[in-house]
Design an enzyme around this catalytic site. Structure first.
Site, short mmCIF file in Angstrom:
data_model
loop_
_atom_site.label_atom_id
_atom_site.label_comp_id
_atom_site.label_asym_id
_atom_site.label_seq_id
_atom_site.Cartn_x
_atom_site.Cartn_y
_atom_site.Cartn_z
N ASN A 1 0.82 -1.22 0.00
CA ASN A 1 0.00 0.00 0.00
C ASN A 1 0.85 1.26 0.00
OD1 ASN A 1 -2.02 -1.85 0.10
ND2 ASN A 1 -2.65 -1.41 2.21
N THR B 1 -15.70 38.49 -31.69
CA THR B 1 -16.52 38.06 -30.56
C THR B 1 -17.75 37.44 -31.21
OG1 THR B 1 -17.70 40.15 -30.40
CG2 THR B 1 -15.71 39.93 -29.06
N HIS B 2 -18.30 36.40 -30.61
CA HIS B 2 -19.42 35.64 -31.21
C HIS B 2 -19.05 35.12 -32.61
CE1 HIS B 2 -21.90 37.71 -28.12
NE2 HIS B 2 -21.14 38.73 -28.45
N SER C 1 -8.10 12.85 -48.64
CA SER C 1 -9.35 12.11 -48.65
C SER C 1 -9.23 10.99 -49.68
CB SER C 1 -10.50 13.04 -49.01
OG SER C 1 -11.58 12.30 -49.54
N LYS D 1 -8.79 17.41 -51.29
CA LYS D 1 -8.84 17.66 -49.85
C LYS D 1 -7.48 17.53 -49.15
CE LYS D 1 -12.05 17.30 -47.30
NZ LYS D 1 -13.39 17.09 -46.79
N ASN E 1 -6.93 17.51 -45.13
CA ASN E 1 -7.68 17.62 -43.88
C ASN E 1 -6.76 17.89 -42.68
OD1 ASN E 1 -10.08 17.05 -45.24
ND2 ASN E 1 -9.72 14.84 -45.05
N GLU F 1 -7.87 18.22 -35.37
CA GLU F 1 -9.18 17.58 -35.12
C GLU F 1 -9.07 16.49 -34.06
OE1 GLU F 1 -11.74 17.05 -38.96
OE2 GLU F 1 -9.64 16.93 -39.56
N TYR G 1 -6.49 2.09 2.63
CA TYR G 1 -6.41 1.54 1.27
C TYR G 1 -7.61 0.66 0.96
CZ TYR G 1 -4.92 -1.04 -2.82
OH TYR G 1 -4.87 -1.58 -4.07
N GLN H 1 -6.72 0.52 -7.13
CA GLN H 1 -5.92 -0.02 -8.23
C GLN H 1 -6.40 0.54 -9.58
OE1 GLN H 1 -4.54 -4.15 -8.13
NE2 GLN H 1 -5.81 -4.52 -9.91
N1 ARG Z 1 -1.80 -3.34 -7.32
C1 ARG Z 1 -2.19 -2.65 -6.14
C2 ARG Z 1 -2.69 -1.24 -6.53
O1 ARG Z 1 -2.40 -0.85 -7.56
C3 ARG Z 1 -1.04 -2.49 -5.21
C4 ARG Z 1 -1.46 -2.40 -3.78
C5 ARG Z 1 -2.05 -3.66 -3.36
N2 ARG Z 1 -2.37 -3.70 -1.99
C6 ARG Z 1 -3.20 -4.62 -1.50
N3 ARG Z 1 -3.42 -4.57 -0.24
N4 ARG Z 1 -3.78 -5.48 -2.28
O2 ARG Z 1 -3.36 -0.58 -5.80
#
Ligand code: ARG
Length: 460
Positions: A111, A156-157, A278, A284, A286, A291, A318, A323
């Site tokens: 974590n 403007t506009h 095109s 053309k 483009n 875009e 966490y 993830q």
């Molecule tokens: N792959 C996990 C993530 O991206 C890493 C942390 C995982 N931690 C856990 N307690 N499973 O968040």
């Protein structure tokens, strides 16, 4: 059953599809250099603090260096069974140097590990994005310098309003991207603290030295609360908001480039390398790049919303939900970097059709405000002056004439205050050059801004 690093309390293997579904290795491989960088600093700290021996720390670091080289040479195949980048690397390490590799994870959790990895990665990418923004700003500045005598219609506009210098128009975008650099720098500064040492959520029982690790990894300090350290993704959201703003600016510039390169405006020509033809209409050319960049703003806005929604209502600390932060973040980084890179080159190579711009600027009674200002200087209240010019314009439309083509007698039908010197005020150049206050479009005012911008560049 493939051996999991966390498999101790399990008796059944993970379902194959669950394994695939929960793995993040498929999209986070790009974090490998940062994961290794963070792990090396952590291992060295463990050695210094006597939590492992200095020899063990060295063995771990050497092993990690070899793994880095192997990954770079394409010798390592990542495994979904190993779930994420952290366990892929750790498993290789143990394979390579034996059980001492298992000491690396002392006083650490995935974590806080993933939190440090993303910060290290985003920090590098932010620096790259700032450099691309500066390159684009430089292209805009160069176009401004080359177009100090190019007069275009200001709108403007999207209706002709008053003539402006094309240089002034380029500098408007220069200002937007300068603010974008500021936003990226703010983000960089706020996120540059070390979360490692938070452990899973509560801190660690080992006598670690977070400040030393922070210094090794180039962080300005350490995070102050372990729960927050592992559950904060504000920095990613802040970046995605800044990225969305960059794309918004690019989409506005894109829109103008598309309009300007149409046969109807015909103000610019983009270099062939940024356009396509095109398959059916041979005439053309483009403007695909502007875009596409205009279109890509959509996904970058979406990424911001994904992250905000992802983090909404998540309890501390966490959660596996988090993830899901990576793909939107990576996509915004890739999209913004690519868009800025291509724009810096495209703007530098853009050909400006000076004469067409000037002809267009002369249409649409663009100097009408200048007659009103003239009457005001002769003592007429602005509202009455507005009325005088309104009638003058109506007369011009009826007679199919342009303002500078009117005779003095014709002008004087609407106000006796108008004298022969009116002709000094109604030309395009006079109109532009009368706006001399800071931020105005007069050549002298624009030159001052260019000089300031070049100065800021040399200061860095
Ligand atoms: N792959 C996990 C993530 O991206 C890493 C942390 C995982 N931690 C856990 N307690 N499973 O968040």
């Amino acid at each position: 059953m493939s051996k999991k690093l966390w498999g101790g309390r399990f008796t059944q293997p993970t379902d194959k599809f669950v394994e695939e579904f929960t793995a993040s290795i498929g999209f986070e491989q790009r974090l490998y250099p940062y994961d290794i960088q963070g792990s090396k600093a952590h291992a060295q700290m463990l050695g210094r603090q006597g939590i492992i021996t200095p020899a063990e720390a060295e063995q771990i670091c050497t092993g990690l260096d070899q793994i880095l080289a192997d990954i770079e040479q394409g010798k390592i195949e990542f495994s979904v069974a190993l779930e994420d980048i952290h366990m892929n690397i750790e498993a290789r390490l143990i394979e390579r140097i034996g059980s001492v590799g298992g000491k690396l994870h002392t006083g650490r959790s995935r974590n806080d590990q993933v939190a440090v990895d993303i910060r290290l990665y985003l920090r590098d990418e932010l620096r790259a994005i700032i450099a691309y923004l500066e390159a684009l700003k430089d292209s805009l500045l160069t176009q401004a310098e080359q177009n100090l005598d190019t007069i275009m219609p200001g709108y403007t506009h999207l209706q002709t309003a008053q003539p402006v210098l094309f240089a002034h128009h380029m500098l408007a975008y220069y200002e937007m991207f300068t603010r974008d650099v500021g936003r990226m720098r703010d983000c960089l500064q706020r996120m540059n603290v070390l979360p490692l040492g938070a452990g899973a959520l509560a801190g660690t029982t080992f006598p670690i030295d977070r400040e030393w690790v922070a210094q090794q990894l180039g962080f300005d300090g350490v995070t102050r609360n372990s729960l927050d350290s592992v559950s904060d993704r504000d920095f990613a959201i802040e970046f995605c908001a800044g990225a969305a703003t960059i794309m918004m600016h690019l989409s506005r510039l894109s829109e103008e480039l598309v309009l300007w390169s149409s046969a109807d405006f015909n103000f610019i020509e983009l270099s062939d390398s940024f356009c396509t033809g095109s398959s059916i209409m041979p005439q053309k050319k483009n403007p695909d790049v502007p875009e596409l960049v205009r279109g890509k703003s959509g996904r970058v806005y979406g990424n911001l919303f994904s992250l905000l929604t992802l983090m909404k209502s998540l309890p501390l600390a966490y959660n596996k939900d988090m993830q899901e932060d990576k793909e939107p973040l990576f996509d915004s980084i890739d999209t913004v970097k690519g868009s800025l890179k291509i724009f810096a080159a495209m703007i530098a190579e853009m050909r400006v059709k000076t004469d067409n711009m000037r002809v267009a600027a002369a249409r649409g009674f663009s100097t009408a405000t200048d007659i009103a200002d003239y009457c005001v200087r002769k003592g007429l209240p602005f509202r009455q002056a507005h009325e005088v010019v309104g009638k003058t314009v109506r007369y011009c439309i009826e007679q199919d004439k342009d303002i500078p083509e009117l005779s003095l007698e014709e002008f004087r039908q609407f106000s006796a205050l108008i004298d022969a010197d009116i002709y000094d005020y109604v030309t395009l150049d006079a109109s532009v050059n009368a706006r001399t206050a800071t931020g105005g479009t007069a050549r002298c005012a624009v030159e001052r801004e260019i000089a300031l911008a070049r100065q800021a560049q040399t200061k860095g």
